[in-house]
Design a protein around this motif. Sequence first.
Motif, PDB file in Angstrom:
ATOM      1  N   GLU A  93      47.390  45.181  30.938  1.00  0.00           N
ATOM      2  CA  GLU A  93      46.114  45.665  31.465  1.00  0.00           C
ATOM      3  C   GLU A  93      46.273  47.071  32.047  1.00  0.00           C
ATOM      4  O   GLU A  93      45.421  47.942  31.840  1.00  0.00           O
ATOM      5  CB  GLU A  93      45.605  44.700  32.542  1.00  0.00           C
ATOM      6  N   ASN A 134      40.802  40.440  32.169  1.00  0.00           N
ATOM      7  CA  ASN A 134      41.175  41.836  32.440  1.00  0.00           C
ATOM      8  C   ASN A 134      41.504  42.609  31.166  1.00  0.00           C
ATOM      9  O   ASN A 134      41.199  43.802  31.055  1.00  0.00           O
ATOM     10  CB  ASN A 134      42.368  41.899  33.400  1.00  0.00           C
ATOM     11  N   ILE A 135      42.126  41.933  30.206  1.00  0.00           N
ATOM     12  CA  ILE A 135      42.452  42.587  28.933  1.00  0.00           C
ATOM     13  C   ILE A 135      41.170  42.917  28.182  1.00  0.00           C
ATOM     14  O   ILE A 135      41.005  44.020  27.634  1.00  0.00           O
ATOM     15  CB  ILE A 135      43.358  41.679  28.061  1.00  0.00           C
ATOM     16  N   SER A 188      39.307  45.799  30.140  1.00  0.00           N
ATOM     17  CA  SER A 188      39.997  47.095  30.017  1.00  0.00           C
ATOM     18  C   SER A 188      39.906  47.644  28.600  1.00  0.00           C
ATOM     19  O   SER A 188      39.744  48.848  28.406  1.00  0.00           O
ATOM     20  CB  SER A 188      41.470  46.949  30.422  1.00  0.00           C
TER      21      SER A 188
END
Length: 460
Positions: free
Chosen positions: A193, A232-233, A236
């Motif tokens: 991330e 989060n991946i 982002s």
Amino acid sequence: MSWEALNAVTKSLSAAEQMGHIGSVRLAVRYAAEDCKHDELPGFCLPKKGITPVLPYFREGILSGSPEVKEQAALGLGEVIQRTSITALKPQVVAITGPLIRVLGDRFAWNVKVAILQTLGLLIAKVGVLLKAFLPQLQTTFIRGLTDANRAVRLEAAAALGKLVVIHAKVDPLFTELHNGIKNTDNDTGVRETMLQALRMAITGAGTKIGDANKKALLTTLISNLSSTENNIRISSAGCLGALCKFFSDEDLEDILNSRLLVNEPNQNWMLHHSCALTLSVMLRDSPERVTGDGRSAKVLEVMIKNSLNDRIPVCVAGVRGMGFYLKHCVATGGQVPQSLISAMVKCFNHSSNDVKMAIAQMICHVALTTESPLDMSIVRGILVVLVSNTKDKNTAVQADSEWALVALLRLKHGDEFLQEVMKTLDSVPASNLNDCLKRLRKVAAQNFPKIDIDETVLR
């Protein structure tokens, strides 16, 4: 004369004594800055003199102090850099940068690394090309920081790398390294991330320099990440793709929009829908003229409004962000604001979710703060009533965001002139309700605006 006196005091102290006065010097710089009308202190900007009288304190603390002293010295040096002109810093660049890189290469606690990375970031932002001689060392140091065990260190390294890339002449090797890092860290989502955060900052700083081959490779990886189950991946990657789209050819941009971002299929996986909505929101923030160009404006607005009405709150919030950036673009270009946009925003103010209410208030605050003139009265009247109502919400965060939005919308920090214009256009009940909360709003207006990150795809 003040410079000469301070220099004499510094020379009279031993290295150990200088370290003992770091706190006093930091305090003195703050006091001097409060009395100064400019951001830079005149004494620090004297040609060929600059920060020579105070640099030894911080340099000695960084090189020889305890971890606590190193942290304070690095932070103090950053404060001094902010108060110094580029011309005055130029002779000191080597004396400042060398010790910072040297200490960052050793094993110290995360807070020491964060302080040093922050200071290096300030220095790069200030002097830029003057640090070209240190570029290889800095790049290696920052790349290594992206894999640190502590997230705060990784994010500071990402931010510093985003500033460093601006002075890079050939950025493709760096983007290749970041891309490989993203692909090869599947087992550590935290590091992955952060790599994506660094990639986005690098794209923002040097997107025009990326080669076509790198752009296509990054596009493939980022699109595959949009379906990731890791929140989060996914977020982002959406931020990276939104930033990267600014630098695609018209043909490639058209393909991405039509095949992925403007599809909005009812049965679409909600996580993919979320990441696509986020990507479109970031594009509307970074390059609204390209997204809405070629006759796409109505379709883009339709999709963002549908996103804001989605039953999944993350998708809904992403739609709200996008509508806010769309409104900002309309206001900035002098275009007509569609009534459908205002109506959709009013619905969001009345949403059952506090997250949605907060997001729409934050976006109105952002738009009002980033436009030089007051918003058109038709916009203000359309959202004023629901904003006033939300200042009485049971949720304190919704209350606070609504109050700040009203302060920005009514330009209360600039006096009551626009407020009086608005009051003349209101019916008796809305005017009375606004009057009831004015005392509180004036107290809020006396404070500084809170730092709200209106872009949820940048996790700081």
